[in-house]
Write a protein that holds these residues in place. Structure first.
Motif, mmCIF file in Angstrom:
data_model
loop_
_atom_site.group_PDB
_atom_site.id
_atom_site.type_symbol
_atom_site.label_atom_id
_atom_site.label_comp_id
_atom_site.label_asym_id
_atom_site.label_seq_id
_atom_site.Cartn_x
_atom_site.Cartn_y
_atom_site.Cartn_z
ATOM 1 N N CYS A 10 35.373 -24.301 -4.383
ATOM 2 C CA CYS A 10 35.512 -23.626 -5.681
ATOM 3 C C CYS A 10 34.520 -22.473 -5.808
ATOM 4 O O CYS A 10 34.877 -21.384 -6.272
ATOM 5 C CB CYS A 10 35.323 -24.607 -6.822
ATOM 6 S SG CYS A 10 36.717 -25.699 -7.060
ATOM 7 N N PHE A 13 35.633 -19.738 -3.449
ATOM 8 C CA PHE A 13 36.833 -19.080 -3.963
ATOM 9 C C PHE A 13 36.457 -18.060 -5.027
ATOM 10 O O PHE A 13 36.989 -16.947 -5.051
ATOM 11 C CB PHE A 13 37.789 -20.124 -4.533
ATOM 12 C CG PHE A 13 39.068 -19.548 -5.072
ATOM 13 C CD1 PHE A 13 40.075 -19.139 -4.207
ATOM 14 C CD2 PHE A 13 39.264 -19.408 -6.430
ATOM 15 C CE1 PHE A 13 41.256 -18.601 -4.695
ATOM 16 C CE2 PHE A 13 40.442 -18.887 -6.932
ATOM 17 C CZ PHE A 13 41.443 -18.480 -6.053
ATOM 18 N N SER A 14 35.524 -18.420 -5.909
ATOM 19 C CA SER A 14 35.144 -17.501 -6.981
ATOM 20 C C SER A 14 34.412 -16.274 -6.458
ATOM 21 O O SER A 14 34.368 -15.250 -7.127
ATOM 22 C CB SER A 14 34.280 -18.215 -8.007
ATOM 23 O OG SER A 14 33.006 -18.503 -7.482
ATOM 24 N N ARG A 26 41.131 -21.515 -1.282
ATOM 25 C CA ARG A 26 42.027 -22.224 -2.210
ATOM 26 C C ARG A 26 42.744 -23.367 -1.489
ATOM 27 O O ARG A 26 42.960 -24.439 -2.064
ATOM 28 C CB ARG A 26 43.046 -21.250 -2.806
ATOM 29 C CG ARG A 26 43.745 -21.781 -3.998
ATOM 30 C CD ARG A 26 42.775 -22.028 -5.134
ATOM 31 N NE ARG A 26 43.490 -22.571 -6.273
ATOM 32 C CZ ARG A 26 42.976 -23.405 -7.127
ATOM 33 N NH1 ARG A 26 41.730 -23.798 -7.009
ATOM 34 N NH2 ARG A 26 43.680 -23.856 -8.134
ATOM 35 N N ALA A 29 40.232 -26.146 -1.188
ATOM 36 C CA ALA A 29 40.047 -26.819 -2.482
ATOM 37 C C ALA A 29 41.221 -27.750 -2.769
ATOM 38 O O ALA A 29 41.033 -28.862 -3.270
ATOM 39 C CB ALA A 29 39.896 -25.784 -3.597
ATOM 40 N N ARG A 101 37.387 -14.997 -12.066
ATOM 41 C CA ARG A 101 36.461 -15.724 -11.198
ATOM 42 C C ARG A 101 35.590 -16.743 -11.941
ATOM 43 O O ARG A 101 35.190 -17.744 -11.365
ATOM 44 C CB ARG A 101 35.571 -14.741 -10.441
ATOM 45 C CG ARG A 101 36.341 -13.877 -9.481
ATOM 46 C CD ARG A 101 35.441 -12.852 -8.823
ATOM 47 N NE ARG A 101 36.184 -11.908 -8.026
ATOM 48 C CZ ARG A 101 36.282 -11.966 -6.703
ATOM 49 N NH1 ARG A 101 35.677 -12.920 -6.037
ATOM 50 N NH2 ARG A 101 36.980 -11.071 -6.045
ATOM 51 N N PHE A 104 36.553 -20.626 -11.953
ATOM 52 C CA PHE A 104 36.364 -21.297 -10.666
ATOM 53 C C PHE A 104 34.881 -21.472 -10.351
ATOM 54 O O PHE A 104 34.464 -22.495 -9.818
ATOM 55 C CB PHE A 104 37.069 -20.511 -9.562
ATOM 56 C CG PHE A 104 38.547 -20.463 -9.746
ATOM 57 C CD1 PHE A 104 39.334 -21.556 -9.442
ATOM 58 C CD2 PHE A 104 39.158 -19.332 -10.260
ATOM 59 C CE1 PHE A 104 40.693 -21.530 -9.636
ATOM 60 C CE2 PHE A 104 40.521 -19.292 -10.454
ATOM 61 C CZ PHE A 104 41.281 -20.386 -10.147
ATOM 62 N N GLN A 107 33.684 -24.270 -12.536
ATOM 63 C CA GLN A 107 34.111 -25.567 -12.005
ATOM 64 C C GLN A 107 33.184 -26.015 -10.891
ATOM 65 O O GLN A 107 32.776 -27.181 -10.839
ATOM 66 C CB GLN A 107 35.547 -25.478 -11.497
ATOM 67 C CG GLN A 107 36.085 -26.774 -10.971
ATOM 68 C CD GLN A 107 37.504 -26.648 -10.441
ATOM 69 O OE1 GLN A 107 38.093 -25.569 -10.465
ATOM 70 N NE2 GLN A 107 38.050 -27.731 -9.976
#
Length: 142
Positions: A10, A13-14, A26, A29, A101, A104, A107
């Motif tokens: 996560c 990804f951001s 992704r 995740a 962004r 994510f 999270q």
């Protein structure tokens, strides 16, 4: 270790700079969440106190759709507020860092203390077997 992997994916990804990174992180995740989605209900079923089993299972099963709805709400608020044009990270992501962004990244950050809590739990809470709960026989119709 799947919670650690999901947290890492996560966060990555951001911060992904390219579409290839977006795809790979992704995908990672998703794989790490799939394992959690399968085994957490089993763990809850085998370790929760009998009188709170339904509550624990309901909280777990309700968390995912409520989290998705909260994410959509948060993204809509961020998008409509205009903060996506602050340009805090420089370079390519200056115009869109704060738009898609943040949820994510948030999270991933939320998972960090959760990991600490889970790893601080005594191992007796993690060991479970199907023998821990004895099934009640169904009533016999007379």
């Amino acid at each position: 270790y799947n919670l650690v992997a999901n947290c890492g994916f996560c966060l990555l990804f951001s911060l992904s700079p390219t579409s290839a990174w977006l795809f790979v992180t992704r995908l990672g995740a998703g794989f790490s969440k799939a394992v959690l989605a399968i085994f957490v209900p089993l763990w809850v079923d085998c370790t929760a106190p009998e009188h709170k089993l339904t509550l624990y299972m309901s909280v777990f099963q309700g968390a995912a759709p409520l989290g998705v709805m909260a994410g959509y709400l948060f993204a809509g608020l961020v998008q409509s507020s205009g903060v996506q044009h602050l340009g805090v990270c420089g370079g390519e992501c200056a115009d869109n860092f704060l738009s898609w962004r943040i949820p994510f990244f948030a999270q991933g950050l939320i998972f960090l203390p959760l990991m600490v809590v889970f790893y601080a739990m005594p191992t007796s809470r993690w060991t479970w077997s199907t023998a821990s709960r004895t099934p009640t026989p169904p009533p016999v119709a007379e």
